[in-house]
Design an enzyme around this catalytic site. Structure first.
Site, PDB file in Angstrom:
ATOM      1  N   ASP A   1      -1.739  -0.588   5.886  1.00  0.00           N
ATOM      2  CA  ASP A   1      -1.916  -0.015   7.049  1.00  0.00           C
ATOM      3  C   ASP A   1      -3.247   0.190   7.920  1.00  0.00           C
ATOM      4  O   ASP A   1      -3.431   0.758   8.835  1.00  0.00           O
ATOM      5  CB  ASP A   1      -1.559   1.635   7.100  1.00  0.00           C
TER       6      ASP A   1
ATOM      7  N   ASP B   1      -0.455   5.146   0.732  1.00  0.00           N
ATOM      8  CA  ASP B   1      -0.326   6.232   1.923  1.00  0.00           C
ATOM      9  C   ASP B   1      -0.692   5.555   3.153  1.00  0.00           C
ATOM     10  O   ASP B   1      -1.636   4.567   3.448  1.00  0.00           O
ATOM     11  CB  ASP B   1      -2.086   6.764   1.474  1.00  0.00           C
TER      12      ASP B   1
ATOM     13  N   ASP C   1       0.952  -1.070   0.029  1.00  0.00           N
ATOM     14  CA  ASP C   1       0.027   0.149  -0.028  1.00  0.00           C
ATOM     15  C   ASP C   1       0.873   1.164   0.301  1.00  0.00           C
ATOM     16  O   ASP C   1       2.376   1.140   0.400  1.00  0.00           O
ATOM     17  CB  ASP C   1      -1.058  -0.132   1.228  1.00  0.00           C
TER      18      ASP C   1
END
Length: 231
Positions: free
Chosen positions: A184, A16, A14
Site C-alpha cells: 500500500d 497494515d 503486506d
C-alpha cells in the site's frame, strides 16, 4: 487488462494498510503510551491523520516520529531514556489491544481466497513485529492463508530495504521475478523494485499522505478481490 496468472508462483502481501486497517490500533496504543510519559507527552492527543503520515517503517520509527513531533527539542527528558520508556509501554499497550480497533478491508479476505484457489503461495511480509503480526492475522481470520509470516524483527533490515522480500522468496523457494509484491505504500514498492519483484499497490492504505499513483508500480487496485487474472 488482465494479468497473466502463470507469470507468478507466489505473492508477498503486506499487512497494515493492505489487508487490515490498523490505524485505530496504532492511535489507541500510542495514546495509552503517551499517558504513561511525563508532560508534554501525557497531555498530547494522538489523531488518526497524524499517525497515518508516520506509520509504515516499523514500530521503532513510529514511536520516535511521534515523540519528536510532540517535543521536537526533546527538552522534557533525556531522549534515550524517553524512547526506552515509550517503547516498553507501547509494547504492553499494543499487545493488549492488538486487533481490537482494526478491521479487515473490504475485498481483502476474498482476494486471498481467490489467490489461494489459483495456486499462488502466499507469505505475509510486514514491518510490524512478528508476534504482533501473527496475533493480528489470527484475530482477523487471515492466518490460514500464509505459509510464512516475516515481521520487522525477522531480518536485520525492514522495508523499504529489499532484505525482507528476498528472505520471503528464500523461504518459499521462488524467484523474485515470479513473486508478486502486494502493498500500500512507497516502502513496499521500493523494496519490491530493489528485490526484483513485480509490485501491485492498493489505493486505500497508508502512503505517508502522498497519492499512491505517484509511486512507481506495475499496477494499482481499489480492492484485492477485483483483480482480473488471465491463465
Amino acid at each position: 487488462m488482465p494479468w497473466p496468472l502463470r507469470q507468478f508462483d507466489a505473492a508477498i502481501v503486506d499487512l497494515d494498510g493492505t489487508l487490515v486497517d490498523t490505524l485505530g490500533d496504532f492511535v489507541e496504543a500510542l495514546q495509552r503510551m503517551l499517558h504513561d510519559l511525563p508532560p508534554p507527552f501525557s497531555d498530547f492527543s494522538v489523531t488518526p491523520a497524524l499517525v497515518e503520515r508516520m506509520v509504515g517503517k516499523g514500530s521503532e520509527n513510529l514511536i520516535k516520529s511521534l515523540l519528536g513531533h510532540v517535543d521536537a527539542a526533546q527538552s522534557a527528558i533525556n531522549s534515550v531514556a524517553l524512547y526506552e520508556r515509550a517503547w516498553a509501554r507501547y509494547q504492553v499497550h499494543y499487545q493488549a489491544i492488538n486487533g481490537a480497533y482494526s478491521a479487515v478491508y473490504p475485498g481483502a479476505l476474498q482476494g486471498l481466497q481467490q489467490w489461494q484457489a489459483a495456486g499462488l503461495r502466499l507469505v505475509c511480509v510486514t514491518n510490524k513485529p512478528t508476534a504482533f503480526a501473527r496475533t493480528l492475522l489470527q484475530h482477523k481470520g487471515l492466518d490460514g492463508f500464509f505459509l510464512h509470516v516475516v515481521g520487522g524483527d525477522a531480518v536485520a533490515r525492514k522495508k523499504p530495504d529489499p532484505m525482507p522480500l528476498l528472505h520471503a522468496c528464500s523461504l518459499l523457494g521462488t524467484q523474485p521475478a515470479r513473486t508478486l509484491m502486494v502493498g500500500d505504500s512507497s516502502n513496499d514498492a521500493q523494496a519490491a523494485r530493489a528485490a526484483g519483484c513485480p509490485v501491485l499497490l492498493v489505493s486505500y492504505g497508508y502512503n505517508h499522505g502522498e497519492p499512491i499513483r505517484s509511486v512507481d508500480a506495475d499496477a494499482y487496485t481499489d480492492a484485492l478481490d477485483t483483480l482480473r487474472w488471465a491463465n
